[in-house]
Design a protein around this motif. Sequence first.
Motif, PDB file in Angstrom:
ATOM      1  N   VAL A  19       0.854  -1.194   0.000  1.00 58.61           N
ATOM      2  CA  VAL A  19       0.000   0.000   0.000  1.00 58.61           C
ATOM      3  C   VAL A  19       0.895   1.252   0.000  1.00 58.61           C
ATOM      4  CG1 VAL A  19      -1.869   1.166   1.209  1.00 58.61           C
ATOM      5  CG2 VAL A  19      -1.704  -1.316   1.298  1.00 58.61           C
ATOM      6  N   ALA A  20       1.955   1.209   0.799  1.00 59.52           N
ATOM      7  CA  ALA A  20       2.893   2.341   0.842  1.00 59.52           C
ATOM      8  C   ALA A  20       3.539   2.527  -0.524  1.00 59.52           C
ATOM      9  CB  ALA A  20       3.960   2.095   1.904  1.00 59.52           C
ATOM     10  N   HIS A  21       3.930   1.424  -1.157  1.00 59.50           N
ATOM     11  CA  HIS A  21       4.587   1.501  -2.459  1.00 59.50           C
ATOM     12  C   HIS A  21       3.630   2.085  -3.510  1.00 59.50           C
ATOM     13  CE1 HIS A  21       7.093   0.443  -5.863  1.00 59.50           C
ATOM     14  NE2 HIS A  21       6.054  -0.164  -6.406  1.00 59.50           N
ATOM     15  N   ALA A  22       2.378   1.625  -3.494  1.00 53.74           N
ATOM     16  CA  ALA A  22       1.407   2.139  -4.472  1.00 53.74           C
ATOM     17  C   ALA A  22       1.216   3.642  -4.282  1.00 53.74           C
ATOM     18  CB  ALA A  22       0.077   1.411  -4.322  1.00 53.74           C
ATOM     19  N   SER A  79       4.803  11.856   3.156  1.00 58.15           N
ATOM     20  CA  SER A  79       5.925  11.188   3.843  1.00 58.15           C
ATOM     21  C   SER A  79       5.431  10.451   5.086  1.00 58.15           C
ATOM     22  CB  SER A  79       7.007  12.197   4.236  1.00 58.15           C
ATOM     23  OG  SER A  79       7.442  12.873   3.083  1.00 58.15           O
ATOM     24  N   LEU A  80       4.538  11.115   5.844  1.00 56.15           N
ATOM     25  CA  LEU A  80       3.992  10.453   7.030  1.00 56.15           C
ATOM     26  C   LEU A  80       3.274   9.168   6.619  1.00 56.15           C
ATOM     27  CD1 LEU A  80       2.468  13.448   9.050  1.00 56.15           C
ATOM     28  CD2 LEU A  80       4.440  12.046   9.682  1.00 56.15           C
ATOM     29  N   TYR A  81       2.485   9.284   5.567  1.00 52.59           N
ATOM     30  CA  TYR A  81       1.728   8.126   5.082  1.00 52.59           C
ATOM     31  C   TYR A  81       2.680   7.000   4.676  1.00 52.59           C
ATOM     32  CZ  TYR A  81      -1.700   5.357   2.631  1.00 52.59           C
ATOM     33  OH  TYR A  81      -2.511   4.323   2.248  1.00 52.59           O
ATOM     34  N   TRP A  82       3.665   7.360   3.868  1.00 52.35           N
ATOM     35  CA  TRP A  82       4.555   6.352   3.290  1.00 52.35           C
ATOM     36  C   TRP A  82       5.366   5.650   4.387  1.00 52.35           C
ATOM     37  CZ3 TRP A  82       9.959   7.330   1.024  1.00 52.35           C
ATOM     38  CH2 TRP A  82      10.422   6.181   0.378  1.00 52.35           C
ATOM     39  N   VAL A  83       5.949   6.458   5.271  1.00 53.68           N
ATOM     40  CA  VAL A  83       6.792   5.872   6.321  1.00 53.68           C
ATOM     41  C   VAL A  83       5.945   4.994   7.245  1.00 53.68           C
ATOM     42  CG1 VAL A  83       8.225   6.413   8.322  1.00 53.68           C
ATOM     43  CG2 VAL A  83       8.524   7.695   6.205  1.00 53.68           C
ATOM     44  N   SER A  84       4.775   5.508   7.652  1.00 53.84           N
ATOM     45  CA  SER A  84       3.974   4.720   8.600  1.00 53.84           C
ATOM     46  C   SER A  84       3.496   3.421   7.959  1.00 53.84           C
ATOM     47  CB  SER A  84       2.779   5.531   9.115  1.00 53.84           C
ATOM     48  OG  SER A  84       1.893   5.806   8.064  1.00 53.84           O
ATOM     49  N   MET A  85       3.097   3.470   6.705  1.00 50.24           N
ATOM     50  CA  MET A  85       2.604   2.246   6.066  1.00 50.24           C
ATOM     51  C   MET A  85       3.729   1.259   5.770  1.00 50.24           C
ATOM     52  SD  MET A  85      -0.504   2.185   6.136  1.00 50.24           S
ATOM     53  CE  MET A  85      -0.761   0.707   5.192  1.00 50.24           C
ATOM     54  N   THR A  86       4.932   1.800   5.502  1.00 52.60           N
ATOM     55  CA  THR A  86       6.070   0.903   5.276  1.00 52.60           C
ATOM     56  C   THR A  86       6.395   0.159   6.566  1.00 52.60           C
ATOM     57  OG1 THR A  86       6.931   2.354   3.555  1.00 52.60           O
ATOM     58  CG2 THR A  86       8.487   0.819   4.544  1.00 52.60           C
ATOM     59  N   SER A 111       4.388  -0.346   9.082  1.00 53.61           N
ATOM     60  CA  SER A 111       3.278  -1.248   9.380  1.00 53.61           C
ATOM     61  C   SER A 111       3.353  -2.503   8.513  1.00 53.61           C
ATOM     62  CB  SER A 111       1.965  -0.482   9.195  1.00 53.61           C
ATOM     63  OG  SER A 111       1.109  -1.117   8.342  1.00 53.61           O
ATOM     64  N   GLY A 112       3.778  -2.347   7.261  1.00 49.14           N
ATOM     65  CA  GLY A 112       3.929  -3.505   6.375  1.00 49.14           C
ATOM     66  C   GLY A 112       5.009  -4.452   6.869  1.00 49.14           C
ATOM     67  N   LEU A 113       6.116  -3.876   7.372  1.00 50.75           N
ATOM     68  CA  LEU A 113       7.193  -4.737   7.884  1.00 50.75           C
ATOM     69  C   LEU A 113       6.720  -5.505   9.117  1.00 50.75           C
ATOM     70  CD1 LEU A 113      10.217  -2.325   7.350  1.00 50.75           C
ATOM     71  CD2 LEU A 113       9.693  -4.407   6.082  1.00 50.75           C
ATOM     72  N   ILE A 114       5.906  -4.836   9.951  1.00 48.16           N
ATOM     73  CA  ILE A 114       5.353  -5.528  11.122  1.00 48.16           C
ATOM     74  C   ILE A 114       4.450  -6.679  10.657  1.00 48.16           C
ATOM     75  CG2 ILE A 114       3.768  -5.289  13.086  1.00 48.16           C
ATOM     76  CD1 ILE A 114       4.770  -2.388  13.354  1.00 48.16           C
ATOM     77  N   GLN A 115       3.585  -6.389   9.696  1.00 44.68           N
ATOM     78  CA  GLN A 115       2.684  -7.429   9.195  1.00 44.68           C
ATOM     79  C   GLN A 115       3.458  -8.591   8.576  1.00 44.68           C
ATOM     80  OE1 GLN A 115       0.354  -5.009   6.507  1.00 44.68           O
ATOM     81  NE2 GLN A 115      -1.418  -5.104   7.844  1.00 44.68           N
ATOM     82  N   GLY A 116       4.550  -8.246   7.849  1.00 50.82           N
ATOM     83  CA  GLY A 116       5.366  -9.294   7.227  1.00 50.82           C
ATOM     84  C   GLY A 116       5.979 -10.200   8.287  1.00 50.82           C
ATOM     85  N   ARG A 125      -1.076   7.279   9.460  1.00 48.63           N
ATOM     86  CA  ARG A 125      -1.516   7.197   8.062  1.00 48.63           C
ATOM     87  C   ARG A 125      -2.702   8.149   7.829  1.00 48.63           C
ATOM     88  NH1 ARG A 125      -4.418   1.707   5.816  1.00 48.63           N
ATOM     89  NH2 ARG A 125      -4.113   2.175   3.665  1.00 48.63           N
ATOM     90  N   TRP A 126      -3.623   8.129   8.762  1.00 43.56           N
ATOM     91  CA  TRP A 126      -4.793   8.988   8.633  1.00 43.56           C
ATOM     92  C   TRP A 126      -4.384  10.466   8.693  1.00 43.56           C
ATOM     93  CZ3 TRP A 126      -6.906  11.597  13.172  1.00 43.56           C
ATOM     94  CH2 TRP A 126      -8.031  12.375  12.867  1.00 43.56           C
ATOM     95  N   LEU A 127      -3.479  10.786   9.621  1.00 40.19           N
ATOM     96  CA  LEU A 127      -3.023  12.178   9.736  1.00 40.19           C
ATOM     97  C   LEU A 127      -2.363  12.640   8.440  1.00 40.19           C
ATOM     98  CD1 LEU A 127      -1.500  12.291  13.343  1.00 40.19           C
ATOM     99  CD2 LEU A 127      -3.456  13.611  12.500  1.00 40.19           C
ATOM    100  N   GLY A 128      -1.489  11.782   7.893  1.00 38.89           N
ATOM    101  CA  GLY A 128      -0.789  12.130   6.648  1.00 38.89           C
ATOM    102  C   GLY A 128      -1.772  12.351   5.512  1.00 38.89           C
ATOM    103  N   GLY A 129      -2.710  11.431   5.346  1.00 33.98           N
ATOM    104  CA  GLY A 129      -3.694  11.552   4.270  1.00 33.98           C
ATOM    105  C   GLY A 129      -4.554  12.792   4.432  1.00 33.98           C
ATOM    106  N   THR A 130      -4.879  13.115   5.677  1.00 34.80           N
ATOM    107  CA  THR A 130      -5.720  14.290   5.926  1.00 34.80           C
ATOM    108  C   THR A 130      -4.960  15.580   5.606  1.00 34.80           C
ATOM    109  OG1 THR A 130      -6.808  12.995   7.631  1.00 34.80           O
ATOM    110  CG2 THR A 130      -7.216  15.366   7.663  1.00 34.80           C
ATOM    111  N   MET A 131      -3.657  15.583   5.865  1.00 33.27           N
ATOM    112  CA  MET A 131      -2.851  16.758   5.494  1.00 33.27           C
ATOM    113  C   MET A 131      -2.897  16.978   3.985  1.00 33.27           C
ATOM    114  SD  MET A 131       0.535  16.534   7.890  1.00 33.27           S
ATOM    115  CE  MET A 131       1.278  18.004   7.229  1.00 33.27           C
TER     116      MET A 131
END
Lengths: 217, 468
Positions: free
Chosen positions: B341-344, B390-397, B399-404, B427-433
Motif C-alpha cells: 500500500v505504501a509503495h502504491a 511522507s507520514l503516510y509512506w513511512v507509517s505504512m512501510t 506497518s507492512g514490515l510488522i505485518q510481514g 496514516r490517517w493524519l498524513g492523508g488528511t494533510m
Amino acid sequence: MGWTFNNPLFSLTTADQNKAAKDVWEGESLGGIAENNNPLPRPVIGLLLLTFATAIALTFPLYGQRPNAAIYLDYVSLMNSTMVQEVMNDRQITHHEANSKAMALIEDSLVHFESPYTFQREQHPIDLDQLRVIAPKIIELQRAGADLEQYSVIGPEVVKANFFNIQADGTVIAKQPWWDKGYEISFWYFIGFCLAVIITVKRLPHFSWRPDHSIAH
Amino acid sequence: MLKYLFAKEDDIPQGSAAIFFAVSSIAWFIIGTGLGSFNAAKLAFPDMFHGLYALQFGHMRQVHVHAVIFGWIAMAFAASMMYITPALGNTKLWSEKLGVWNCLLYNIGLCLALALLWSGITSGREYSDHIWPIDLYIAFIMVIPWCVNVWMTILNRRTQGIYTTNWFFAGSMLMLVIVFLIGNMPEFLHLTGLNEAYMTWWFAHNVLGLLITPVAAAITYYIVPKITGNPLYSHRVGHLHFWSIVVFYSTPAAHHLMSSPLPEWLKSFASVEGVLILVPAVAYVCNLLLTMQGRWAMFVENIEIKFTITGVLLAIPLNMQGGFQQTRAINWYIHGTGWIVAHAHLALLGFSTFAEAAAVYYGMQVLLRRKLWSASLANFHFWMLLIGFSLYWVSMTISGLIQGAAKIYEVPYVDVVIAEHPYMIVRWLGGTMVFFGNITWLYNMIMTARAGDPVPVGRQPAEVAYTR
C-alpha cells in the motif's frame, strides 16, 4: 533511410542523412525546448549491466523455487525406521522434544550419504510435523512409480509441478532444468533490447557533435 | 464549459479543454483524497460510523482508488496532454470541441462509475473494479476521444521532429487502450481461476507501469527544460528510457502473483523484467537531474520545479522498491502487507502526483496568462503534500514490515492489529494533510483565474513569479 556499415560503432547513418538530422535538430524549436546530444553516461551503461546481473542473481531459481518431493524421500524412509519411530513414540518426553530429537537423528543419518539434493535440502528445511503430513503422499507416489522430481511440495500438498519442459521427442517433463527457462527468455530479451538501443542511438548524429541551440531560439 | 459545447471550433479559445480538465482534476483530487482520509480514519478508528452499510470500508475503498486514478491522475494527464502536445508541435489542439465534450462526458461517466462502485455493483477485481458497461463507456467515451485528440495533434504538428514527451504521450495512450480492453476481458468473457487472476494483475500492472509512471515522466521531460531554459541533457538517454519502459515494463505482470501456481518460468521471467525497471529508472532520473545543471536554485525558488524535481527524486525509492520487492525472497515477506500500500502511494501520491501538480500549476498559469495568486499558498500546498505523503509512506512501510514479520512468525492476528494501531493513526493524519493541502490549492487556482496578475506577453510565469 541511408545506412552505412563502414564504422558501425561510430555511426550507422550516411553523412548526408546525418547532416539533415543536424539541420532539423538545430533548426526547429519544439515548443521552446531543445535537446543536447550527450552520450549515454558510462556509469549508466555500467548500471544497466549491473542491473541485469542483479536481476538474474536475485531471482535465481535456487533461491525461490518450490522444493520437489524427491528431496524428502530419504527423510520419509528414515522417519519410518525403527530407531526414529522409537524416539517419535517416546512418551517420556514432550511432542516438541520428540520431534526435535527425531529430526536430529534423521539429519545426522543423512550427512553420511552422498546426495544430489544436499543443497536443495538446505534451501528447504522441513520439520517433523510437516514431514508426517506429506510422507503418506510421497510413499503413495513412489509405489505408483512416479518420478518424484516432477512433484512439488506446496504446504501440506504434493502436486505435479507446473513446469513444461518440452523434450526433443515432444514429451513434456514437469521438471525444471537447473538454469530455469525464465532465464533463457530473459537473456534473449535483454540482448535483443541492447542491440535495438545500440542501433537506435548509432543512427543519431555522433555524440561528439554539439548542437548549437542559438539557431532556433 | 456549456457555452463551448455547441460553439464553432474557431470560437473556442485555445486551451479551454486543458483548463476544464485541470480544474476537474483538482476537484477530483480533493474528493479522492477526502475519501482516502475517511477510509484511513475507518482503519484507525474502526468503530466510526459502525453499522452504516454504505460507509463501510469495503464499499469506500474502490471509490477512493478510482476517484484518484480516473479523477485526479488521468484528468491531470489529459489536461497536461491537451496543452503540452500542441505546444511541442508548434500547433494547436486538433479539436478543442472534442476536448470540451470529452471533459464533460468524462466527468459524467466518472460520477456514474463511482456511484455504482459505492452502491456495491463491482466486478470484484482490484483496479478493474468496474462492471463491463462502464468499462465500455470508459474505453469509448472517456479514453479513445482523448487518444484521438492527442494522436491527431501529433500527426498535425508543424515540426519535423517529435520531442520525447510526445513519444511518451502517444505511446502510453496506445498502450492504455490495448491494456484496458484486453485487461477487462475477464469481465467480458467471465474468466475464472488463475486466468482471471493473471489478467486482473496484467491489467493492474500495466495501467500503472505503462500509463501512470511514463506519462508522469513525460510531463517532467517538458516542465524541467521549459522552465529552467536548459536543453534536455540527452536525446539518447530519452531513447533508452522510452524503449526500456516499452520492452521491460510491459512484461512483468506475473510478479504480482509470485506465490500463485503460475508457471515457474513465467514468474522467473517476470521477476527478471521487474528488476530491469531500474534501467529506465536510472536513465530517466539521470537525464532529468543532469538537465538541472546550473539551475538548482530553482528547486528552492520555483514552485513548478520544486514539485517536479521532488517527483523525480521520489522516482528513485519508487523504482528501487519496485525492482526488488517483487523478487521471490522479498515478495515472500512483504506480499499482502501494508508495504505494498505504501509503495502504491509512493507511485501515485509521490512521484506521479508531484509531476502532475507541477503540470497543472504551470499549465493553468500559461493558459490563463495569469501568475499565481499566492506563491505562499502554493508553497503551503507543496509542504502539506510532501509532509502528508511522507507520514503516510513511512507509517505504512513500517506497518507492512510488522505485518510481514507477523505473517512469517505466525503472530496472532489480533496482536498485529494492536501493533499497527499507531501507524494507522499516522496514516490517517498524513492523508488528511494531503486533503487539506488540496483544498488550499483549489482556492489558490480559483483566485488565480479570478484575480491573478496578468503575465506580460512574451514572458513566462516563472520569470515574473516574484515580481509585484
